[in-house]
Design an enzyme around this catalytic site. Structure first.
Site, PDB file in Angstrom:
ATOM      1  N   ASP A  96     -42.309 -32.568  29.667  1.00 58.25           N
ATOM      2  CA  ASP A  96     -41.957 -32.754  28.001  1.00 58.25           C
ATOM      3  C   ASP A  96     -40.628 -31.982  27.726  1.00 58.25           C
ATOM      4  O   ASP A  96     -41.402 -31.548  26.827  1.00 58.25           O
ATOM      5  CB  ASP A  96     -43.378 -32.828  27.164  1.00 58.25           C
ATOM      6  CG  ASP A  96     -44.749 -33.893  28.164  1.00 58.25           C
ATOM      7  OD1 ASP A  96     -44.273 -34.599  28.292  1.00 58.25           O
ATOM      8  OD2 ASP A  96     -45.812 -33.453  27.847  1.00 58.25           O
ATOM      9  N   ARG A 155     -46.271 -36.187  45.621  1.00 61.06           N
ATOM     10  CA  ARG A 155     -46.164 -36.951  44.671  1.00 61.06           C
ATOM     11  C   ARG A 155     -44.791 -37.675  44.848  1.00 61.06           C
ATOM     12  O   ARG A 155     -44.680 -38.423  44.018  1.00 61.06           O
ATOM     13  CB  ARG A 155     -45.870 -36.020  43.537  1.00 61.06           C
ATOM     14  CG  ARG A 155     -47.300 -34.959  43.220  1.00 61.06           C
ATOM     15  CD  ARG A 155     -47.620 -34.142  42.159  1.00 61.06           C
ATOM     16  NE  ARG A 155     -46.169 -34.336  40.951  1.00 61.06           N
ATOM     17  CZ  ARG A 155     -44.808 -34.098  40.384  1.00 61.06           C
ATOM     18  NH1 ARG A 155     -44.719 -33.268  41.247  1.00 61.06           N
ATOM     19  NH2 ARG A 155     -44.542 -34.643  39.338  1.00 61.06           N
ATOM     20  N   ILE A 197     -47.111 -36.490  35.335  1.00 59.40           N
ATOM     21  CA  ILE A 197     -45.928 -36.004  35.651  1.00 59.40           C
ATOM     22  C   ILE A 197     -44.929 -36.508  36.642  1.00 59.40           C
ATOM     23  O   ILE A 197     -45.169 -37.267  37.454  1.00 59.40           O
ATOM     24  CB  ILE A 197     -45.730 -34.551  36.190  1.00 59.40           C
ATOM     25  CG1 ILE A 197     -46.830 -33.886  34.981  1.00 59.40           C
ATOM     26  CG2 ILE A 197     -44.583 -34.349  35.859  1.00 59.40           C
ATOM     27  CD1 ILE A 197     -46.607 -33.668  34.050  1.00 59.40           C
ATOM     28  N   GLY A 243     -38.614 -31.964  33.863  1.00 59.06           N
ATOM     29  CA  GLY A 243     -39.718 -30.634  33.664  1.00 59.06           C
ATOM     30  C   GLY A 243     -40.447 -32.017  32.681  1.00 59.06           C
ATOM     31  O   GLY A 243     -40.253 -33.059  32.815  1.00 59.06           O
ATOM     32  N   ASN A 276     -40.895 -41.332  27.183  1.00 56.01           N
ATOM     33  CA  ASN A 276     -41.988 -40.652  27.097  1.00 56.01           C
ATOM     34  C   ASN A 276     -42.360 -40.949  26.006  1.00 56.01           C
ATOM     35  O   ASN A 276     -41.314 -40.193  24.470  1.00 56.01           O
ATOM     36  CB  ASN A 276     -42.105 -40.082  28.157  1.00 56.01           C
ATOM     37  CG  ASN A 276     -43.694 -39.611  27.448  1.00 56.01           C
ATOM     38  OD1 ASN A 276     -44.686 -39.970  28.087  1.00 56.01           O
ATOM     39  ND2 ASN A 276     -43.882 -38.247  26.758  1.00 56.01           N
ATOM     40  N   THR A 277     -43.328 -41.156  25.012  1.00 53.87           N
ATOM     41  CA  THR A 277     -44.511 -40.772  23.404  1.00 53.87           C
ATOM     42  C   THR A 277     -45.485 -39.854  24.346  1.00 53.87           C
ATOM     43  O   THR A 277     -46.146 -39.866  25.368  1.00 53.87           O
ATOM     44  CB  THR A 277     -44.794 -42.128  22.974  1.00 53.87           C
ATOM     45  OG1 THR A 277     -45.032 -41.294  21.945  1.00 53.87           O
ATOM     46  CG2 THR A 277     -45.589 -43.110  23.976  1.00 53.87           C
ATOM     47  N   HIS A 278     -45.228 -38.603  23.268  1.00 52.89           N
ATOM     48  CA  HIS A 278     -45.927 -37.436  23.629  1.00 52.89           C
ATOM     49  C   HIS A 278     -46.915 -36.816  21.937  1.00 52.89           C
ATOM     50  O   HIS A 278     -46.389 -36.499  21.162  1.00 52.89           O
ATOM     51  CB  HIS A 278     -45.253 -36.451  24.235  1.00 52.89           C
ATOM     52  CG  HIS A 278     -45.848 -35.268  24.238  1.00 52.89           C
ATOM     53  ND1 HIS A 278     -46.948 -34.966  25.269  1.00 52.89           N
ATOM     54  CD2 HIS A 278     -46.078 -34.128  23.266  1.00 52.89           C
ATOM     55  CE1 HIS A 278     -47.169 -33.695  25.365  1.00 52.89           C
ATOM     56  NE2 HIS A 278     -47.021 -33.421  24.122  1.00 52.89           N
TER      57      HIS A 278
HETATM   58  C1  GAR Z   1     -50.696 -41.223  23.016  1.00 51.56           C
HETATM   59  O1  GAR Z   1     -51.569 -40.656  22.499  1.00 51.56           O
HETATM   60  C2  GAR Z   1     -49.700 -40.600  24.331  1.00 51.56           C
HETATM   61  O2  GAR Z   1     -48.537 -40.209  23.246  1.00 51.56           O
HETATM   62  C3  GAR Z   1     -50.787 -39.595  25.026  1.00 51.56           C
HETATM   63  O3  GAR Z   1     -51.517 -40.790  25.393  1.00 51.56           O
HETATM   64  C4  GAR Z   1     -51.809 -41.651  24.303  1.00 51.56           C
HETATM   65  C5  GAR Z   1     -52.086 -42.803  24.768  1.00 51.56           C
HETATM   66  O4  GAR Z   1     -52.561 -43.926  24.343  1.00 51.56           O
HETATM   67  N1  GAR Z   1     -50.151 -38.738  26.325  1.00 51.56           N
HETATM   68  C6  GAR Z   1     -49.725 -37.802  26.421  1.00 51.56           C
HETATM   69  O5  GAR Z   1     -50.933 -37.380  25.806  1.00 51.56           O
HETATM   70  C7  GAR Z   1     -48.746 -37.516  27.909  1.00 51.56           C
HETATM   71  N2  GAR Z   1     -49.087 -36.431  28.017  1.00 51.56           N
HETATM   72  P1  GAR Z   1     -52.291 -44.730  24.505  1.00 51.56           P
HETATM   73  O6  GAR Z   1     -53.457 -45.429  25.648  1.00 51.56           O
HETATM   74  O7  GAR Z   1     -54.127 -46.292  23.661  1.00 51.56           O
HETATM   75  O8  GAR Z   1     -51.125 -45.822  24.046  1.00 51.56           O
END
Ligand code: GAR
Length: 202
Positions: A150, A64, A97, A148, A112-114
């Site tokens: 998230d 990784r 990750i 970590g 990051n967006t979660h």
């Molecule tokens: C988004 O909702 C993002 O937050 C999530 O994947 C989706 C991607 O959507 N990420 C995670 O779950 C990371 N743990 P997209 O490809 O349509 O932008």
């Protein structure tokens, strides 16, 4: 102008929102490159906009950490990285990750967006986990990435009320309707200096 490297694994609707925002001359960020760990369908959005893309597959690396080094080098080739004008790495649906060495290389310029209200429901199945837990409210979090899963400092959140009987995909779609503008706005605030990323991700 803030230079962005956007990382995706899937359909890339958040990427597309950033691409559209960056078409506005008044938007203070531009996408320098888009990377993925796989043949993500969302890479087509970047290609259509003439933005360079790359794929760095974990299976082509021995570990990784090594994957993270190859990914970091691909991003740095496009002028995003350390130095006086480091830009910002945006994980927008990257379903991996990021290894510790990668995080140290870019921190704190790495967000990051979660799809959950962190610290609730970290990990790869946030929407499913929220439904399974019977949550009545969930949402989206944009946060700085630390070493970590998230766990990095929260920058912005928006919440959604869970509807009775709603499926995972229905709920995720409603979360993404909030997520796209929240990400676009958060990147704007970072670029304009109104939102300062905490040093060392903590
Ligand atoms: C988004 O909702 C993002 O937050 C999530 O994947 C989706 C991607 O959507 N990420 C995670 O779950 C990371 N743990 P997209 O490809 O349509 O932008």
């Amino acid at each position: 102008m803030l230079k962005l490297a956007v990382l995706i694994s899937g359909g890339g609707s958040n990427l597309q929102a950033l691409l559209r925002a960056a078409e506005d001359p008044d938007y203070p960020a531009r996408i320098a490159c888009v990377g993925s760990d796989t043949d993500a369908p969302g890479l087509a959005h970047a290609e259509a906009a003439g933005i360079p893309t790359f794929i760095v597959r974990p299976r082509d690396s021995d570990s990784r950490e090594e994957w993270g080094q190859v990914l970091a080098a691909a991003i740095q080739e496009h002028g995003v990285g350390s130095g006086p004008d480091p830009g910002l790495v945006v994980s927008a649906g990257l379903m991996r990750i990021l290894p510790a060495g990668f995080v140290r290389e870019f921190s704190p310029n790495l967000i990051n967006t979660h799809p959950a209200l962190l610290p609730d429901f970290p990990g790869a199945h946030a929407v499913r986990d929220a439904l399974a837990a019977g949550a009545t409210e969930t949402g989206v979090t944009v946060h700085v990435i630390d070493e970590g899963v998230d766990t990095g400092p929260v920058l912005r959140q928006a919440s959604v009320t869970v509807r009775h009987g709603e499926s995972e995909s229905e709920l995720h779609e409603r979360i993404k309707e909030l997520e796209r503008p929240l990400l676009v706005q958060t990147v704007r605030e970072i670029a304009e200096g109104g939102l300062v990323l905490p040093p060392n991700g903590g």
